[in-house]
Design an enzyme around this catalytic site. Structure first.
Site, mmCIF file in Angstrom:
data_model
loop_
_atom_site.group_PDB
_atom_site.id
_atom_site.type_symbol
_atom_site.label_atom_id
_atom_site.label_comp_id
_atom_site.label_asym_id
_atom_site.label_seq_id
_atom_site.Cartn_x
_atom_site.Cartn_y
_atom_site.Cartn_z
ATOM 1 N N GLY A 243 -18.831 -6.510 5.537
ATOM 2 C CA GLY A 243 -18.029 -6.228 6.339
ATOM 3 C C GLY A 243 -18.400 -6.183 7.806
ATOM 4 O O GLY A 243 -17.568 -7.149 8.487
ATOM 5 N N PHE A 244 -19.058 -5.571 8.227
ATOM 6 C CA PHE A 244 -19.768 -5.707 9.465
ATOM 7 C C PHE A 244 -18.650 -5.088 10.558
ATOM 8 O O PHE A 244 -18.823 -5.533 11.712
ATOM 9 C CB PHE A 244 -20.417 -6.827 10.054
ATOM 10 C CG PHE A 244 -21.292 -7.513 8.949
ATOM 11 C CD1 PHE A 244 -22.509 -6.703 8.648
ATOM 12 C CD2 PHE A 244 -21.112 -8.538 8.131
ATOM 13 C CE1 PHE A 244 -23.368 -7.177 7.980
ATOM 14 C CE2 PHE A 244 -21.781 -8.992 7.186
ATOM 15 C CZ PHE A 244 -23.108 -8.145 6.906
ATOM 16 N N ILE A 470 -20.561 -1.348 1.475
ATOM 17 C CA ILE A 470 -20.382 -2.687 1.957
ATOM 18 C C ILE A 470 -21.700 -3.314 1.966
ATOM 19 O O ILE A 470 -21.896 -4.464 2.284
ATOM 20 C CB ILE A 470 -19.543 -2.719 3.192
ATOM 21 C CG1 ILE A 470 -20.524 -1.879 4.178
ATOM 22 C CG2 ILE A 470 -18.366 -2.003 3.178
ATOM 23 C CD1 ILE A 470 -20.057 -2.088 5.878
ATOM 24 N N GLY A 471 -22.534 -2.638 1.398
ATOM 25 C CA GLY A 471 -24.059 -3.167 1.558
ATOM 26 C C GLY A 471 -25.300 -2.246 1.756
ATOM 27 O O GLY A 471 -26.149 -2.699 1.440
ATOM 28 N N ARG A 631 -33.840 12.468 8.592
ATOM 29 C CA ARG A 631 -34.622 12.431 7.368
ATOM 30 C C ARG A 631 -34.192 10.967 6.546
ATOM 31 O O ARG A 631 -33.004 10.899 6.408
ATOM 32 C CB ARG A 631 -34.278 13.480 6.522
ATOM 33 C CG ARG A 631 -34.823 13.541 5.016
ATOM 34 C CD ARG A 631 -36.552 13.706 5.511
ATOM 35 N NE ARG A 631 -37.214 13.958 4.000
ATOM 36 C CZ ARG A 631 -37.948 12.798 3.514
ATOM 37 N NH1 ARG A 631 -38.063 11.815 4.217
ATOM 38 N NH2 ARG A 631 -38.499 13.112 2.505
ATOM 39 N N ILE A 632 -34.984 10.046 6.125
ATOM 40 C CA ILE A 632 -34.655 8.872 5.440
ATOM 41 C C ILE A 632 -34.392 9.452 4.050
ATOM 42 O O ILE A 632 -35.213 10.068 3.325
ATOM 43 C CB ILE A 632 -35.632 7.849 5.501
ATOM 44 C CG1 ILE A 632 -35.761 7.480 6.904
ATOM 45 C CG2 ILE A 632 -35.270 6.741 4.695
ATOM 46 C CD1 ILE A 632 -34.668 6.829 7.611
ATOM 47 N N LYS A 636 -36.078 2.362 0.714
ATOM 48 C CA LYS A 636 -36.126 1.031 0.517
ATOM 49 C C LYS A 636 -34.772 0.546 0.923
ATOM 50 O O LYS A 636 -34.795 -0.530 1.877
ATOM 51 C CB LYS A 636 -36.172 0.926 -1.054
ATOM 52 C CG LYS A 636 -36.500 -0.413 -1.623
ATOM 53 C CD LYS A 636 -36.763 -0.282 -3.167
ATOM 54 C CE LYS A 636 -37.303 -1.765 -3.656
ATOM 55 N NZ LYS A 636 -37.815 -1.573 -4.911
ATOM 56 N N THR A 637 -33.700 1.147 0.577
ATOM 57 C CA THR A 637 -32.496 0.476 1.326
ATOM 58 C C THR A 637 -32.446 0.894 2.788
ATOM 59 O O THR A 637 -31.704 -0.006 3.509
ATOM 60 C CB THR A 637 -31.127 0.987 0.603
ATOM 61 O OG1 THR A 637 -31.395 2.481 0.699
ATOM 62 C CG2 THR A 637 -31.167 0.470 -0.637
ATOM 63 N N GLU A 708 -25.745 1.128 12.819
ATOM 64 C CA GLU A 708 -25.668 0.362 13.998
ATOM 65 C C GLU A 708 -26.799 0.435 14.823
ATOM 66 O O GLU A 708 -27.049 -0.747 15.404
ATOM 67 C CB GLU A 708 -24.661 1.243 14.805
ATOM 68 C CG GLU A 708 -23.440 1.929 14.093
ATOM 69 C CD GLU A 708 -22.229 0.871 13.516
ATOM 70 O OE1 GLU A 708 -22.556 -0.313 13.682
ATOM 71 O OE2 GLU A 708 -21.711 1.083 12.291
#
Ligand code: FES
Ligand code: FES
Lengths: 744, 211
Positions: A243-244, A470-471, A631-632, A636-637, A708
């Site tokens: 989408g972006f 969206i990804g 915090r992640i 991976k994503t 972003e």
């Protein structure tokens, strides 16, 4: 609690569907009797449509209807609202109006003048080629550079001029920089074509397979346009091919397709062409910026002015946060911003990844590099000397800011000490070598969402939210959150998303979805956990006498942390209580502390480039991007989001520019062969680093946004590296070889 | 072909060029057998479906190992045949102009852009799409590698990348990162998963598995 104590890298939960092609995108749902719609666009950018010959098209084989301004079915509530709030208020109406296939006025190139529907795609395409139009053409105004004098201040309060300290204080400083920076029109170009598949399932109910970043937003827009009960508008977007930002609103042609489907009494599918995606679904607006900056001899900023002028349509004012980051990124006592628009004969822009901040960061972070050079300071050192410890715009603390650490770790990883202090002084064979860096920042937000969580007696877990993925891997992040709160094994968790039949969620955008929907998953799972604990600790229950704080959940077991042997299986607990499931739905949003702090994510980008002095070719050879995004949750994503930002940033820096022929107001490179997005060969070794420190003021997982910041600032890092390599400053993107050769 | 200088028929009136084509085209052997009543029907634009039948040609092709007897219009691309007529939607449309690689399939083992391939040109050939490579329960090793390396985000370019990646290895173009980047540059990933895609391909190549 730590939301992912083991930092488990998890394969994408929808990965198998994506690698096997079984993931279904909007155009891939088979509805019986689907008709195909093809848009015929205006070939002028301004004027009036005089004659429209649709006879041949209407008589062509298989044609079911040719819809024009003369026969377009009525759409009772035209003002379809814009979807998400990626970065400020939606586009505002102006005195001019654009309503698809209403009237003969042409406001931009490619404006639909007919929509042709036939029983096959080939027949619709052929018939569309038979539609012939004549126009009275007016000279279009499409060149921002030529119409700067017509700039207006947008009426939206959010965009008003900003000032603190002394006006134009930069002039009083011993070292002054004034420079203009240009970001051209750029187009989102997600790989999936835009369009919609619409079916009226009854005279008052609608089923839509849409390409939208928010199914609830599309639902609201269509319910309003057709005066329907929103509950009767079902929208499905489980998979979206990127989408972006272009899916942040419902576009007029989508609404038109719905109207046509009603008229024809059968499902209608629109898949736009790639060139129509340049014209009809928004773009990053061409923006000119001026930075005026003054610093003292110690390298402290004295004053800063950031002005931006962007293109928009005649019929809507689109605004974005181009000048925002200059207000708070550096500790500068005097600061002014101005944001202006020029209404042109163009389709309306829409937020594109990073949105305005990516445009603004190119200017601000290039200027910081230029000023550092004037001051004979290392650009990293210059930034550290102006580091803002508290938010100078709102005079309040940051909820978290680990930017200093991000600078340090990125500098070490790229080998910043190898950067030549003198531009143009390092070579590798015939190539000049340079290093550059920049900072990016974006609001860290938390909105409102509702989530349903169902813990089944067999120990499996269902999580439901209408949110679209969206990804970025939203479904994967939500799975990890549920897993860590409830201890249900990952492979026993099913997350359902992307459909309006599920609990409502905001539009995916603005890097706020994990913070918003993730928090709702966290809260709802916590409520389920509380019920489990109550059941387990009741008198006579397996863990009677234990307190909630003593208990933990893992691998489907509820146990006493101090005595691991004292445990009960969650499934057993439900069975004992004759419960088929624990089923909770909660609404979740941020608390009052959100007013007390300023919430931002940060990124730092370091790049190393090689520039061929003879040909002007620029190659990015190594990049390091560091994210301070809390915090992640899904390492991976998250890393993938970062490398995606880098690929987008390389395109923005070096190749992306939608070129208009201003004589006609039309694009000359509206296809993927001529509009160059980064391809495999453009993208080098990428290193990503996450600071990974939680920000619990924002949400219970401590996660800030990432989508972003992965892009914001990157283009400036490349421009700064090119300067370091060559001594040549390019202030106008993209940095194509002609700009490097021109002066030599 | 239509002579553009001829006057156009009014809507609802028979199109002379269409009629002429149907009557005289020697390419349509079947037409010789067309009963006059059918031609009359076409003359009166009474049966569009009948006309459609004449616009289609037979196509015999093996798709993912299965022999298919199809009837397609000459202007239908392999991509649209797969997606719109056969329900094989794993092959994606990203541009329809041979510019993005999303539609990559194998024809007789070679990677091609299905959007640039007229379906009829695959007569007698073997077409393999992503659906023919592996399934959710039994992934092909390249699909496994993409999953493991997170070689995608939105997933839309992914089937094309994977079909191209398999061919890239088979062609012997996967020896170095530079070589992979060069030979995969026809497949655009706007999400920018390139680094992970390259890692996945090199991984498969290094493992020595048969692709
Ligand atoms: S759809 Fe075939 S190359 Fe893009
Ligand atoms: S994964 Fe989205 S375009 Fe490649």
């Amino acid at each position: 609690m730590d939301i992912n104590p083991k930092n488990q890298p998890v394969d994408r939960v929808d990965g198998r569907q994506k690698v096997t092609g079984s993931a279904k995108y909007f155009a891939e749902f088979a509805l019986p009797r689907t008709a195909y719609c093809v848009i015929v666009g205006s070939t002028i950018a301004r004027g009036t449509l005089d004659q429209l010959d649709t006879k041949r098209a209407a008589a062509a084989p298989g044609v079911l209807g040719v819809f024009t301004h003369l026969n377009m079915p009525a759409i009772p509530g035209w003002d379809a609202p814009v979807g998400g709030q990626a970065d400020g208020p939606p586009p505002q109406p102006t005195a001019e109006t654009y309503r698809i296939l209403r009237g003969t006025k042409i406001l931009f190139d490619g404006q639909p003048i007919a929509m042709v529907v036939a029983d096959t795609f080939e027949r619709a395409t052929y018939a569309a080629s038979l539609v012939k139009a004549t126009y009275t053409r007016q000279t279009p105004k499409t060149d921002l550079n030529k119409h700067l004098a017509a700039a207006i201040a947008p009426s939206i309060p959010w965009m008003k001029d900003y000032s603190r300290g002394q006006a134009e204080a930069y002039k009083t400083a011993p070292v002054v920089l004034e420079a203009d920076y240009v970001v051209p029109t750029e187009v989102h170009n997600p790989m999936e074509m835009h369009g919609i598949l619409a079916q009226w399932t009854s005279p008052t109910s609608l089923l839509l397979y849409a390409k939208t970043q928010g199914v609830n937003a599309t639902q609201r827009a269509m319910a309003q346009a057709f005066k329907l009960d929103p509950r009767n508008v079902k929208v499905h977007t489980e998979f979206m091919g990127g989408g972006f930002g272009m899916g942040l609103r419902t576009w007029p042609q989508e609404t038109a397709v719905v109207a046509i489907a009603r008229q024809l009494g059968r499902p209608v599918k629109l898949v736009m062409t790639r060139s129509q995606m340049f014209q009809l679904v928004g773009y990053r607006p061409h923006t000119r910026q001026t930075i005026r900056m003054g610093a003292d001899a110690t390298g402290k900023l004295v004053g800063l002015v950031h002005e931006a002028t962007a293109e928009t349509a005649t019929y809507e004012d689109f605004t974005e946060g181009t000048v925002n980051m200059s207000k708070f990124l550096y500790a500068c006592p005097s600061m002014q911003t101005r944001y202006r628009l020029v209404r042109l004969d163009r389709g309306v822009p829409i937020w594109m990844r990073g949105p305005g901040e990516a445009t603004g960061a190119f200017a601000l972070e290039s200027a910081m590099d230029e000023m550092a050079h004037k001051l004979h300071l290392d650009p990293l050192e210059f930034r550290l000397r102006n580091y803002s410890e508290t938010d100078p715009e709102h005079n309040r603390p940051y909820s978290s800011k680990n930017l200093r650490e991000a600078y340090e770790r990125g500098a070490a990883a790229i080998g910043w000490r190898n950067r030549p202090a003198t531009p143009g002084s390092q070579r590798e064979g015939e190539w000049l070598v340079g290093y550059g860096m920049s900072t990016g920042t974006f609001n860290a937000m938390r909105w409102q969402a509702t989530v349903r969580v169902v813990l089944q007696a067999d120990g499996s877990l269902l999580v439901q939210s209408a949110v679209t993925d969206i990804g970025p891997g939203t479904g994967t992040a939500l799975t990890i959150i549920a897993h860590n709160v409830l201890g249900v094994p990952l492979d026993r968790i099913k997350v359902q998303y992307g459909d309006t039949s599920l609990p409502p969620a905001p539009t995916q955008g603005g890097s706020a979805i994990v913070s918003t929907v993730g928090s709702a998953v966290f809260d709802t799972c916590s409520a389920v956990k509380q019920t489990l604990v109550e059941l387990a600790t009741r008198p006579g229950a397996p863990l009677a006498g234990h307190q909630a704080e003593e208990l933990a959940l893992a691998d489907g077991q509820l146990f006493v942390e101090a005595k691991l042997a004292t445990q009960v299986a969650v499934a057993e607990l439900l069975r004992q209580n004759q419960l088929a499931s624990i089923d909770k739905t909660t609404e979740s949003k941020g608390g009052p502390e959100q007013q007390k702090y300023s919430f931002y994510s940060y990124s730092v980008h370091f790049v190393r480039v090689r520039v061929n002095p003879r040909t002007g070719v620029v190659r990015v050879t190594k990049t390091v991007s560091v994210a301070d995004s809390g915090r992640i949750i899904s390492p991976k994503t998250a890393a993938s989001q970062m490398i995606g930002g880098v690929a987008g940033g390389i395109g923005m820096a070096l190749t992306e520019e939608a070129v208009l022929d201003h004589r006609f107001g039309r694009y000359v490179n509206n296809n993927l062969a001529d509009y160059h997005v980064a391809v495999h060969a453009d993208v080098p070794e990428i290193e990503t680093i996450t600071i990974d420190k939680p920000d619990y003021l924002l949400n219970p997982m401590g996660a800030k946004g990432m989508g972003e910041i992965a892009l914001i600032g990157f283009a400036a890092a490349v421009a700064n590296a090119v300067f370091n390599a060559t001594g040549r400053r390019v202030r106008e993107l993209p940095i194509t070889l002609d700009k490097l050769l021109a002066v030599s | 072909m239509r002579d553009e200088s001829q006057p156009l028929p009014e809507p609802g009136q028979p199109d002379p060029s269409r009629r002429a084509f149907l009557k005289h085209s020697s390419a349509l052997a079947a037409l010789a057998l067309t009963p006059p009543v059918a031609l009359t029907a076409i003359d009166h634009s009474l049966d569009e479906r009948l006309a459609a039948a004449f616009e289609q040609l037979p196509l015999q092709v093996r798709i993912n190992g299965q022999a298919q007897q199809l009837s397609v219009e000459p202007r239908v691309t392999l991509l649209d045949l797969l997606r719109e007529q056969l329900g094989l939607t794993g092959t994606k449309k990203g541009c329809d102009h041979g510019q993005c690689g999303a539609c990559t399939v194998h024809v007789d083992g070679q990677r091609v852009n299905a959007c640039l391939t007229l379906a009829l040109t695959t007569e007698g050939r073997e077409v393999t799409t992503i659906e023919g490579l592996g399934s959710e329960d039994k992934l092909h090793c390249m699909q496994e590698a993409f999953l493991r390396h997170d070689g995608f985000q939105c997933g839309y370019c992914t089937p094309g990348q994977i079909m191209s990646a398999v061919a890239c290895v088979r062609e012997g173009h996967a020896d170095t990162p530079e070589q992979v980047r060069e030979y995969m540059s026809g497949n655009i990933c706007r999400c920018g998963a390139y680094a992970n895609i390259v890692a996945a391909i090199l991984d498969v190549k290094a493992s020595g598995q048969k692709v």
